[in-house]
Design a protein around this motif. Structure first.
Motif, PDB file in Angstrom:
ATOM      1  N   VAL A  35      49.415 -22.430  -7.506  1.00 23.97           N
ATOM      2  CA  VAL A  35      49.139 -21.271  -8.366  1.00 23.97           C
ATOM      3  C   VAL A  35      47.723 -20.762  -8.113  1.00 23.97           C
ATOM      4  N   ASP A  36      46.752 -21.676  -8.040  1.00 28.74           N
ATOM      5  CA  ASP A  36      45.358 -21.288  -7.766  1.00 28.74           C
ATOM      6  C   ASP A  36      45.259 -20.543  -6.433  1.00 28.74           C
ATOM      7  N   ALA A  37      45.905 -21.078  -5.399  1.00 29.03           N
ATOM      8  CA  ALA A  37      45.828 -20.470  -4.068  1.00 29.03           C
ATOM      9  C   ALA A  37      46.501 -19.101  -4.029  1.00 29.03           C
ATOM     10  N   MET A  38      47.591 -18.938  -4.751  1.00 21.13           N
ATOM     11  CA  MET A  38      48.302 -17.654  -4.757  1.00 21.13           C
ATOM     12  C   MET A  38      47.532 -16.587  -5.531  1.00 21.13           C
ATOM     13  N   GLN A  39      46.733 -16.990  -6.520  1.00 25.97           N
ATOM     14  CA  GLN A  39      45.969 -16.024  -7.304  1.00 25.97           C
ATOM     15  C   GLN A  39      44.795 -15.463  -6.520  1.00 25.97           C
ATOM     16  N   GLN A  40      44.252 -16.235  -5.603  1.00 24.40           N
ATOM     17  CA  GLN A  40      43.145 -15.781  -4.754  1.00 24.40           C
ATOM     18  C   GLN A  40      43.516 -16.059  -3.296  1.00 24.40           C
ATOM     19  N   PRO A  41      44.454 -15.292  -2.746  1.00 28.86           N
ATOM     20  CA  PRO A  41      45.017 -15.611  -1.432  1.00 28.86           C
ATOM     21  C   PRO A  41      44.045 -15.530  -0.265  1.00 28.86           C
ATOM     22  N   GLN A  42      42.924 -14.864  -0.406  1.00 25.13           N
ATOM     23  CA  GLN A  42      41.961 -14.755   0.694  1.00 25.13           C
ATOM     24  C   GLN A  42      40.996 -15.942   0.740  1.00 25.13           C
ATOM     25  N   GLN A  43      41.064 -16.826  -0.257  1.00 28.66           N
ATOM     26  CA  GLN A  43      40.154 -17.967  -0.336  1.00 28.66           C
ATOM     27  C   GLN A  43      40.963 -19.258  -0.409  1.00 28.66           C
ATOM     28  N   PHE A  44      40.317 -20.366  -0.097  1.00 25.62           N
ATOM     29  CA  PHE A  44      40.979 -21.646  -0.273  1.00 25.62           C
ATOM     30  C   PHE A  44      40.531 -22.242  -1.598  1.00 25.62           C
ATOM     31  N   SER A  45      41.371 -23.093  -2.156  1.00 21.61           N
ATOM     32  CA  SER A  45      40.993 -23.803  -3.371  1.00 21.61           C
ATOM     33  C   SER A  45      40.769 -25.263  -3.023  1.00 21.61           C
ATOM     34  N   ALA A  65      43.916 -26.094  -0.599  1.00 22.40           N
ATOM     35  CA  ALA A  65      45.100 -25.240  -0.527  1.00 22.40           C
ATOM     36  C   ALA A  65      44.688 -23.807  -0.228  1.00 22.40           C
ATOM     37  N   ARG A  66      45.540 -23.128   0.523  1.00 19.75           N
ATOM     38  CA  ARG A  66      45.309 -21.719   0.816  1.00 19.75           C
ATOM     39  C   ARG A  66      46.651 -21.030   1.006  1.00 19.75           C
ATOM     40  N   ALA A  67      46.722 -19.802   0.546  1.00 25.08           N
ATOM     41  CA  ALA A  67      47.956 -19.030   0.694  1.00 25.08           C
ATOM     42  C   ALA A  67      48.181 -18.694   2.160  1.00 25.08           C
ATOM     43  N   VAL A  68      49.436 -18.721   2.575  1.00 25.54           N
ATOM     44  CA  VAL A  68      49.844 -18.260   3.899  1.00 25.54           C
ATOM     45  C   VAL A  68      50.228 -16.796   3.722  1.00 25.54           C
ATOM     46  N   LEU A  69      49.570 -15.921   4.479  1.00 25.07           N
ATOM     47  CA  LEU A  69      49.750 -14.477   4.302  1.00 25.07           C
ATOM     48  C   LEU A  69      50.546 -13.845   5.433  1.00 25.07           C
ATOM     49  N   SER A  70      51.327 -12.827   5.088  1.00 25.37           N
ATOM     50  CA  SER A  70      52.026 -12.035   6.099  1.00 25.37           C
ATOM     51  C   SER A  70      51.014 -11.101   6.765  1.00 25.37           C
ATOM     52  N   GLN A 100      50.880  -8.089   6.428  1.00 29.47           N
ATOM     53  CA  GLN A 100      50.527  -7.074   5.426  1.00 29.47           C
ATOM     54  C   GLN A 100      49.670  -7.640   4.304  1.00 29.47           C
ATOM     55  N   GLY A 101      49.306  -8.921   4.390  1.00 32.43           N
ATOM     56  CA  GLY A 101      48.454  -9.540   3.377  1.00 32.43           C
ATOM     57  C   GLY A 101      49.198 -10.053   2.161  1.00 32.43           C
ATOM     58  N   ILE A 102      50.513 -10.139   2.238  1.00 30.72           N
ATOM     59  CA  ILE A 102      51.320 -10.640   1.130  1.00 30.72           C
ATOM     60  C   ILE A 102      51.401 -12.162   1.222  1.00 30.72           C
ATOM     61  N   ALA A 103      51.151 -12.827   0.096  1.00 35.62           N
ATOM     62  CA  ALA A 103      51.221 -14.282   0.062  1.00 35.62           C
ATOM     63  C   ALA A 103      52.674 -14.731   0.184  1.00 35.62           C
ATOM     64  N   LEU A 104      52.964 -15.520   1.222  1.00 31.66           N
ATOM     65  CA  LEU A 104      54.318 -15.995   1.487  1.00 31.66           C
ATOM     66  C   LEU A 104      54.554 -17.395   0.958  1.00 31.66           C
ATOM     67  N   GLY A 105      53.502 -18.150   0.830  1.00 34.77           N
ATOM     68  CA  GLY A 105      53.596 -19.539   0.390  1.00 34.77           C
ATOM     69  C   GLY A 105      52.210 -20.143   0.393  1.00 34.77           C
ATOM     70  N   VAL A 106      52.138 -21.454   0.269  1.00 32.31           N
ATOM     71  CA  VAL A 106      50.851 -22.150   0.204  1.00 32.31           C
ATOM     72  C   VAL A 106      50.886 -23.359   1.123  1.00 32.31           C
TER      73      VAL A 106
END
Length: 80
Positions: free
Chosen positions: A29-39, A58-63, A65-71
């Motif tokens: 949840v933390d990583a998805m809320q700030q997808p450009q940063q790692f937690s 943890a860090r969001a994996v982005l498409s 287009q910058g859409i968070a696909l997962g962590v």
């Protein structure tokens, strides 16, 4: 190649992994809320339920287009 496709099929249907995905952990949840940063977290986590405390990055994996696909999470055991 067949072995890798079998591995991913097995992992994708693993009960423990599916249950973790069904109930997002705090780190995801933390990583998805700030997808450009790692937690970075150092505490108990369901990702390593057998450990009293874990260090988790943890860090969001982005498409494209910058859409968070997962962590993606890296978990480190702090206790021996």
């Amino acid at each position: 190649m067949f072995e890798r496709t079998a591995d991913i099929g097995f992992v994708a249907t693993d009960c423990q992994i599916c249950s973790l995905l069904a109930e997002p952990c705090v780190e995801a949840v933390d990583a998805m809320q700030q997808p450009q940063q790692f937690s970075e977290n150092s505490r108990y986590s369901d990702l390593q339920a057998q450990q009293k405390q874990s260090l988790i990055y943890a860090r969001a994996v982005l498409s494209d287009q910058g859409i968070a696909l997962g962590v993606l999470s890296l978990c480190f055991k702090l206790d021996d």
